[in-house]
Design an enzyme around this catalytic site. Structure first.
Site, mmCIF file in Angstrom:
data_model
loop_
_atom_site.group_PDB
_atom_site.id
_atom_site.type_symbol
_atom_site.label_atom_id
_atom_site.label_comp_id
_atom_site.label_asym_id
_atom_site.label_seq_id
_atom_site.Cartn_x
_atom_site.Cartn_y
_atom_site.Cartn_z
ATOM 1 N N ASP A 31 -9.691 -6.124 -3.475
ATOM 2 C CA ASP A 31 -8.916 -4.824 -3.140
ATOM 3 C C ASP A 31 -9.741 -3.582 -3.924
ATOM 4 O O ASP A 31 -9.759 -3.784 -5.032
ATOM 5 C CB ASP A 31 -7.605 -4.818 -3.659
ATOM 6 C CG ASP A 31 -6.819 -3.719 -3.302
ATOM 7 O OD1 ASP A 31 -7.264 -2.610 -2.933
ATOM 8 O OD2 ASP A 31 -5.567 -3.975 -3.061
ATOM 9 N N SER B 40 0.796 -1.123 0.028
ATOM 10 C CA SER B 40 -0.037 0.095 -0.015
ATOM 11 C C SER B 40 0.916 1.185 0.046
ATOM 12 O O SER B 40 1.713 1.382 -0.881
ATOM 13 C CB SER B 40 -1.020 -0.048 0.904
ATOM 14 O OG SER B 40 -1.801 0.976 1.016
ATOM 15 N N HIS C 140 -7.601 -5.241 0.500
ATOM 16 C CA HIS C 140 -6.392 -4.397 0.365
ATOM 17 C C HIS C 140 -5.320 -4.943 1.019
ATOM 18 O O HIS C 140 -4.315 -5.142 0.600
ATOM 19 C CB HIS C 140 -6.709 -2.924 0.434
ATOM 20 C CG HIS C 140 -5.594 -1.946 0.314
ATOM 21 N ND1 HIS C 140 -4.810 -2.004 -1.114
ATOM 22 C CD2 HIS C 140 -4.772 -1.096 1.117
ATOM 23 C CE1 HIS C 140 -4.133 -1.122 -1.010
ATOM 24 N NE2 HIS C 140 -4.057 -0.595 0.168
#
Length: 200
Positions: free
Chosen positions: A151, A101, A179
């Site tokens: 996600d 991320s 995610h």
């Protein structure tokens, strides 16, 4: 002899006090550097068992609280310069970087400029792929692109964009995970991670 106790320490880097966790044999031939997403920190890798798994596998692992997150102070300098300083300070010789991320803001531009300083890249739905895709083109750094099927923040299509640029990559999609796929599908994530490391 592997150190199975996880050490929590601080170091001064880029003019800031940076917190990190370290485990495993410092003389191990392979080191794994664990970054984290915006909602997480170094402690996350300890909580889900990744650091112990890596140490038990014979790896040295360093998980760092990125500047401004966890127990680390913020920095005003360049993110790539920060990672360069980190590798130098810990004497990390071509580590494998796990980057989920938000940490893509560090790892993706770093790879675009210094891929030769890494042995492998575990891209866990990192941000920044579109921005740097031209600079990633043709790089042969071994890459595991691992995404959750659900996600909604960084879509799985980004994995295809990444691997279209990187010539030595593999895509894995973990079913029914979001995610932060390593939180929902931890066992599957760990299995794919260890396979990737063993094949380097």
């Amino acid at each position: 002899m592997a150190r199975t106790s996880i050490e929590s320490q601080f170091v001064n880097l880029s003019g800031a006090k940076i917190h990190y966790l370290e485990v495993g044999d410092k003389a191990a031939t392979t080191t794994v550097l664990c970054l984290h997403g915006a909602s997480f920190r170094a402690q996350t890798w300890q909580d889900i068992g990744t650091l112990k798994l890596l140490a038990d596998g014979g790896y040295r692992a360093v998980a760092v609280d990125l500047p401004g997150y966890g127990e680390s102070q913020s920095i005003s300098g360049d993110r790539v310069a920060f990672l360069l300083a980190l590798l130098d300070r810990f004497a990390l010789d071509r580590p494998i970087v796990i980057s989920p991320s938000m940490s893509g803001q560090y790892s993706i531009p770093f790879i675009a400029q210094h891929s030769e300083k890494l042995r492998g890249f575990v891209a866990v739905a990192p941000v920044g792929i579109e921005r740097y895709k031209g600079k990633l083109q043709g790089l042969s750094l071994p890459t595991l692109a691992i995404w959750g099927s659900n996600d909604r923040i960084v879509p799985v299509s980004q994995a295809d964009i990444l691997l279209k640029q990187m010539s030595n990559g593999k895509k894995v999609v973990l079913p029914n995970a979001g995610h932060a796929c390593y939180m929902k599908a931890t066992a599957l994530f760990h299995n794919e991670l260890m396979q990737f490391l063993q094949n380097l």
